[in-house]
Write an enzyme that holds these catalytic residues in place. Sequence first.
Site: not given
Ligand SMILES: Cc1cc2nc3c(=O)[nH]c(=O)nc-3n(C[C@H](O)[C@H](O)[C@H](O)COP(=O)(O)OP(=O)(O)OC[C@H]3O[C@@H](n4cnc5c(N)ncnc54)[C@H](O)[C@@H]3O)c2cc1C
Length: 454
Positions: A158, A279, A340, A363-364
């Site tokens: 970001t 309601q 709509g 952020e997780g």
């Molecule tokens: C618009 C945007 C802004 C962002 N900004 C930043 C930033 O400023 N800095 C930065 O560092 N990151 C940033 N991120 C990254 C963001 O934190 C990650 O996208 C996020 O942590 C998920 O990681 P991933 O996309 O690699 O998904 P993955 O880690 O590949 O996960 C894919 C899916 O699998 C699930 N998953 C993964 N591991 C497990 C597990 N052990 N058990 C169950 N489910 C699991 C996840 O929940 C997800 O649904 C940003 C993302 C977006 C989209």
Amino acid sequence: MLDFNLSPELLDLRQKAREFARNELLPIAWQYDQRDEYPRDIIAKADAAGLANVGIPKEHGGMGYGYLEGVILTEEFAAACPGLATSLFDNSLGMEPLILCANASLKTKYLSRILNEGKHIAFATSEPTMGSDVAGMRCTAKRDGEGYILNGTKYWVTNGGVADYISIFATVDPEKAHEGICAFVVEKAWDGVRAGRPIPKLGQRTSNTTAINLKNVRVPEENMMASPGEGFVLAMQTFARTRAAIGAFAVGTARSAMEFAIDYTKKRRAFGSKIGNFQAIQFKIAEMYQKIETSRLLVWKAAWEADKGLDPNISASVAKMYATEAAFEVVDEALQIMGGYGYTRFFPAEKLLRDARLFRVYEGTSEIQRIILAGHAMNSYQPVMPPLENLALENLSDRSGTATDEPGGAAWRCRICGYVHLGEEKPEECPYCFFPSEAFKKVDVAQTFDKKKE
Ligand SMILES: Cc1cc2nc3c(=O)[nH]c(=O)nc-3n(C[C@H](O)[C@H](O)[C@H](O)COP(=O)(O)OP(=O)(O)OC[C@H]3O[C@@H](n4cnc5c(N)ncnc54)[C@H](O)[C@@H]3O)c2cc1C
């Protein structure tokens, strides 16, 4: 002592943020969203209004506001535009590891530049091939003389395209997982640092998200925030303090969606009545209100814990998970109430829905919050109730079918169905589930009766 009242200072701050959000953010939000563009000067405006970079400690010349102030500001900004709130908050995210780290001269150097020269700092743990699995990062930091050489690509950064500095997390050896991770402040202007094109997104299109490519980037040792092995902890400490703010984004977004929906119910007519008289519609509003109030309390609690110097990790996960999921439900119901029209770009619900969807990802993810909370609840949380097998003894007379008030003596509990047998010898089989005598475990009746007396 617990007090949910905001102090006069916090009320003033909230009012100031509200006015800024209404006057500066709301009027530009939709046009920048449609153009998929980040308004570059917005942080400077917020800064000039005393509403940005508020967490810089007083010893570094900043306002030294706490996390509670941060979430109060964030709720107001997000109520106007979640994407702009993300852009504004990102400096706090980028700065957080710097503020938390022990490198005093690095703080002095960069915090004063952010404060006095309007510099932007971004945060980068994620990479093209990992986000949730922070310990699995591949961007490398190789020791080279007095410093490190960084190679790799960070993704989803970001403000990556507009930031002057980036808090970069890298590893000295991907095989070492979390033990290899270190962190640095990297200047965008340094040789070998490149930002990618803005990543096209579903929502939060008023925020800038890019990759940051690092090719043989030389970083001096003095720019190190965390040495190998400490970087993972620093990243987790950062998230524990910034996740409450994501919850605050959710609260602000949901609040606006509810307000727009209420307004609509007072104007739209169906079946000869304003829809707000039905309601079924009122109950939707009640649920929205309940979710927003609950979310805000959780967010404030997590921020309060961080301000008190407590470990806010668990409360921050609860707040982030609950508030972000609740916000999506609230915005979705707001869109439903608008029928709509809610689905059109002439009404705000569609943008809020697109914007709110991100809260459950960055952020997780919600899944990662569940992993954190399940780990805590099942391994660290201290139960108040006795273990199940002891609970059976508490109700001994009912369970055994052999009423006794007498303490002492032996008792045997069937591990399968819970039946408690009184007597010196265990039965040959359980009269309830028919498991053989091996299923019976001796239990200490005397201890249970003693506890009951206490
Ligand atoms: C618009 C945007 C802004 C962002 N900004 C930043 C930033 O400023 N800095 C930065 O560092 N990151 C940033 N991120 C990254 C963001 O934190 C990650 O996208 C996020 O942590 C998920 O990681 P991933 O996309 O690699 O998904 P993955 O880690 O590949 O996960 C894919 C899916 O699998 C699930 N998953 C993964 N591991 C497990 C597990 N052990 N058990 C169950 N489910 C699991 C996840 O929940 C997800 O649904 C940003 C993302 C977006 C989209």
